[in-house]
Every structure is written in structure tokens, then in C-alpha cells.
Design a protein around this motif. Structure first.
Motif, PDB file in Angstrom:
ATOM      1  N   LEU A  91      25.683 -14.571   9.472  1.00 51.25           N
ATOM      2  CA  LEU A  91      27.452 -14.279   9.231  1.00 51.25           C
ATOM      3  C   LEU A  91      28.345 -14.751   8.620  1.00 51.25           C
ATOM      4  N   LEU A  92      27.827 -15.952   7.840  1.00 53.42           N
ATOM      5  CA  LEU A  92      28.429 -16.617   6.494  1.00 53.42           C
ATOM      6  C   LEU A  92      27.964 -15.127   5.051  1.00 53.42           C
ATOM      7  N   ASP A  93      27.137 -14.864   5.292  1.00 48.35           N
ATOM      8  CA  ASP A  93      26.966 -14.294   3.953  1.00 48.35           C
ATOM      9  C   ASP A  93      26.986 -13.143   4.200  1.00 48.35           C
ATOM     10  N   ARG A  94      27.322 -12.018   4.835  1.00 55.17           N
ATOM     11  CA  ARG A  94      28.170 -11.043   5.362  1.00 55.17           C
ATOM     12  C   ARG A  94      29.413 -11.014   4.903  1.00 55.17           C
ATOM     13  N   ALA A  95      30.288 -12.273   6.018  1.00 54.48           N
ATOM     14  CA  ALA A  95      31.736 -12.576   5.561  1.00 54.48           C
ATOM     15  C   ALA A  95      31.940 -12.864   4.059  1.00 54.48           C
ATOM     16  N   CYS A  96      31.231 -13.578   3.162  1.00 50.39           N
ATOM     17  CA  CYS A  96      31.556 -14.149   1.576  1.00 50.39           C
ATOM     18  C   CYS A  96      31.523 -12.219   1.154  1.00 50.39           C
ATOM     19  N   ALA A  97      30.217 -12.029   1.448  1.00 46.21           N
ATOM     20  CA  ALA A  97      30.231 -10.379   0.641  1.00 46.21           C
ATOM     21  C   ALA A  97      31.488  -9.752   0.926  1.00 46.21           C
ATOM     22  N   SER A  98      32.260  -9.525   2.273  1.00 45.97           N
ATOM     23  CA  SER A  98      33.940  -8.870   2.256  1.00 45.97           C
ATOM     24  C   SER A  98      34.319  -9.554   1.699  1.00 45.97           C
ATOM     25  N   ALA A  99      34.591 -10.712   1.302  1.00 51.65           N
ATOM     26  CA  ALA A  99      36.128 -10.968   0.958  1.00 51.65           C
ATOM     27  C   ALA A  99      35.197 -11.663  -0.076  1.00 51.65           C
ATOM     28  N   ASP A 100      33.810 -10.968  -1.224  1.00 50.20           N
ATOM     29  CA  ASP A 100      33.986 -11.371  -2.765  1.00 50.20           C
ATOM     30  C   ASP A 100      34.160 -12.959  -2.929  1.00 50.20           C
ATOM     31  N   ILE A 101      33.595 -13.722  -2.015  1.00 41.81           N
ATOM     32  CA  ILE A 101      32.857 -15.131  -2.158  1.00 41.81           C
ATOM     33  C   ILE A 101      31.745 -15.595  -1.894  1.00 41.81           C
ATOM     34  N   HIS A 102      31.185 -16.470  -2.958  1.00 44.45           N
ATOM     35  CA  HIS A 102      30.322 -17.420  -3.604  1.00 44.45           C
ATOM     36  C   HIS A 102      30.177 -18.297  -2.999  1.00 44.45           C
ATOM     37  N   LEU A 103      29.426 -18.944  -2.172  1.00 47.12           N
ATOM     38  CA  LEU A 103      29.564 -19.919  -1.441  1.00 47.12           C
ATOM     39  C   LEU A 103      28.762 -21.274  -2.034  1.00 47.12           C
ATOM     40  N   ASN A 104      29.199 -22.232  -2.182  1.00 49.77           N
ATOM     41  CA  ASN A 104      27.792 -23.355  -3.406  1.00 49.77           C
ATOM     42  C   ASN A 104      27.370 -24.064  -2.225  1.00 49.77           C
ATOM     43  N   VAL A 105      26.005 -23.854  -2.911  1.00 53.15           N
ATOM     44  CA  VAL A 105      25.130 -24.054  -1.529  1.00 53.15           C
ATOM     45  C   VAL A 105      24.168 -24.958  -1.946  1.00 53.15           C
ATOM     46  N   VAL A 106      24.006 -26.716  -1.984  1.00 55.79           N
ATOM     47  CA  VAL A 106      23.208 -27.369  -2.659  1.00 55.79           C
ATOM     48  C   VAL A 106      22.349 -27.735  -1.927  1.00 55.79           C
ATOM     49  N   ALA A 107      22.258 -27.053  -0.617  1.00 61.53           N
ATOM     50  CA  ALA A 107      20.564 -27.631  -0.134  1.00 61.53           C
ATOM     51  C   ALA A 107      20.937 -26.204   1.358  1.00 61.53           C
ATOM     52  N   GLU A 108      19.253 -26.683   1.869  1.00 58.85           N
ATOM     53  CA  GLU A 108      19.301 -25.400   3.018  1.00 58.85           C
ATOM     54  C   GLU A 108      18.135 -26.060   3.930  1.00 58.85           C
TER      55      GLU A 108
END
Length: 310
Positions: free
Chosen positions: A203-220
Motif C-alpha cells: 500500500l505504501l509503495d503504491r501511494a509513493c509511486a503515484s506521488a513520485d515519493i521515495h521512502l527512506n527505509v533504514v530497516a525491514e
């Protein structure tokens, strides 16, 4: 290989610990260790990887656990079907809960069902939505809560509630549960997120892709408790529904604020398999689960959620 060994395998897989598995099964720890040892000797390969953070299934362990879960469910159901007591709801029902809902719902649900139907045996399986959907389709669970799953000809689904996703951080981060933060601002923060293909991450990745936003993911991580532990350890922020952090926010251990622009929300649905007829026991469990979720919303224990059932 016997039923006791398979139950020990599943208990360790669900708890990540021989000690906690023993508590779950109401037997002593050496007995659980012995059952696992005998099973691994019979199979001829290790079923768990033992590390500092607990016990994780090996590839062979995952294969056996999936088959064992289905086999035990069928055995329990067979016992209930052979000689049901007239006029009494009996047998076994296996309910799948999401990690974010387990702490809130599991104890109350089992208690309510046991009070209403003393002859009913209740099993609770906790897993991420993808696993729960697979278990439903395979017959390992009878009903489950899912995050708005992909359309499936094998499942009947009913949307129960819509819930807000929150940015979660330590108390000194001064996040306000009544406020919000735009997604592009959230994306600049160090984030601890579920790994793909977890539903929240997709869900997050889809929302960011639509808004051309890149997340700063430091851990998964694929474990919600580790998500929160990494936040407690100061690694970064995380994103979770309100139900997953209600107690921590109320106790002042964490703070949270809703994500906006765009608002991030997701639906929780109740899913049943279409490939087999629901027993009376399953229908009773469905009724109790729906009523319990609605009650938790009305009592304010599911912040950010909206009831969707007419």
C-alpha cells in the motif's frame, strides 16, 4: 511422526520459542524439546534455525508446518463430524487473525466463544494477510481477517472496517494522535517498515509511486514486534494502524500521527472459503468475531477505524 510432534512443531513456529510453546500446549518444556527432536530425527533434517532472537522455521520446516496445519485441522474437523452432540455447537473452529489485531481480539474472542459454546474448541492462527489467504484456500483455517485481498474465486469476503495508518515514533518525537503529517514529509524520516510482499508495504509503495515519493527505509522486517522494538531502540519511525499501537500510545511509550496528502487507509475484511460449506461452529465464530470488533470500535480501542457493515 505423530500428532503430538506436529502440534509441538506448530506451537514453536507460532511462538518462536520452546518455552512459550510449552506454555501454549500446557506441558513441560523438556517434553516439547523431545517432540521436536524426535520429529527432526524422523524427517532427517533440521526444522528450525536457532538464533539469539528465537527459532525460525527452515525451508523444510515451512513445508512441513503448512502440511501439518492442514492435516491437524482435518483431523479435528473429522472428530467433530463423526459424532456431533444434538442441539449443541461443538467441534473445532480455526480462526486466522492478523498480527496487528491478535493482541486486541484473541483473548476476548476465545473467552466469548467458550462462554457461549463450551463444547467448542477454538484454535487461533496468527499470520500476515498473504499467509492467511493461502491457509484459507488450503483449508488450514476456517475464517480469517485479511487486508482487502485481491479478488479470488475461492473466497467470500465482507468489508468490516476501514482504518487509518499512523506514523509512529518515540515520545520525544512529539507526534500528535489528533494531528497529521503529509506523506512527502514522512518519506524524509528514517523508516522501519515491513518487507515486501506485506500488504502494508505494498500500500505504501503504491501511494509513493503515484506521488513520485521515495521512502527512506533504514530497516525491514516481517515481524510487527520487531518493527516496534526497532522504534523503541531509536533506529527510526515506523508505520502501523492504530490498533497495533493503542496500548503503547496510551501508556506514553510511543506517539503517533495520521499520514495525510494522501491519507493512507486500508480495509479489513472477513474472509471465508467458498470451496467448502461453513459449519454451525464456523458461523457462530463469524458472528462473535464481527460483534467483538464492532464492540472494540465503540469502546474506542481501535483508533482511526470506521465500521463499514450496514
Amino acid at each position: 511422526m505423530d500428532v503430538k510432534q506436529l502440534r509441538a512443531l506448530l506451537a514453536i513456529a507460532e511462538t518462536g520459542s520452546v518455552t512459550r510453546a510449552a506454555e501454549l500446549l500446557h506441558i513441560v518444556q523438556p517434553a516439547v524439546s523431545r517432540q521436536l527432536r524426535l520429529l527432526e530425527e524422523d524427517i532427517g533434517t533440521p526444522l528450525f534455525e536457532r538464533g539469539r532472537r528465537g527459532m525460525d522455521l527452515t525451508e523444510a520446516g515451512h513445508i512441513l508446518a503448512n502440511r501439518a496445519r492442514r492435516a491437524l485441522h482435518e483431523l479435528d474437523q473429522a472428530k467433530a463430524d463423526i459424532a456431533p452432540a444434538p442441539g449443541i455447537v461443538s467441534g473445532t473452529v480455526t480462526i486466522g487473525l492478523l498480527p496487528s489485531t491478535g493482541d486486541l481480539l484473541a483473548a476476548a474472542l476465545v473467552s466469548h466463544l467458550r462462554q457461549q459454546y463450551p463444547q467448542l474448541t477454538v484454535n487461533i492462527s496468527v499470520g500476515y494477510a498473504g499467509y492467511l489467504q493461502q491457509w484459507l484456500e488450503d483449508g488450514a483455517v476456517d475464517l480469517a481477517l485479511l487486508y482487502d485481498p485481491k479478488p479470488s474465486a475461492l473466497l467470500e469476503v465482507q468489508a468490516l472496517l476501514d482504518e487509518t495508518l499512523y506514523l509512529v515514533g518515540l515520545p520525544e518525537k512529539n507526534l500528535s494522535i489528533t494531528g497529521d503529517m503529509a506523506l512527502h514529509d514522512v518519506a524524509e524520516l528514517p523508516l522501519v517498515l515491513p518487507s515486501q510482499p506485506h500488504g502494508l508495504r505494498l500500500l505504501l509503495d503504491r501511494a509513493c509511486a503515484s506521488a513520485d515519493i521515495h521512502l527512506n527505509v533504514v530497516a525491514e522486517t516481517n515481524a510487527m514486534n520487531i518493527q516496534k522494538n526497532l522504534v523503541f531502540g531509536g533506529v527510526g519511525y515506523t508505520i502501523l494502524p492504530g490498533v497495533a499501537v493503542f496500548d503503547d500510545v496510551a501508556a506514553g511509550r510511543l506517539t503517533a500521527t495520521a499520514i495525510s496528502q494522501p491519507a493512507l487507509r486500508r480495509k479489513i475484511v472477513l474472509a471465508l472459503p467458498l470451496t467448502r460449506r461453513s459449519s454451525i461452529a464456523v458461523r457462530c465464530a463469524v458472528t462473535e468475531l464481527r460483534a467483538l470488533i464492532k464492540q472494540k470500535l465503540q469502546q474506542g480501542e481501535w483508533p482511526g477505524a470506521t465500521w463499514l457493515v450496514e
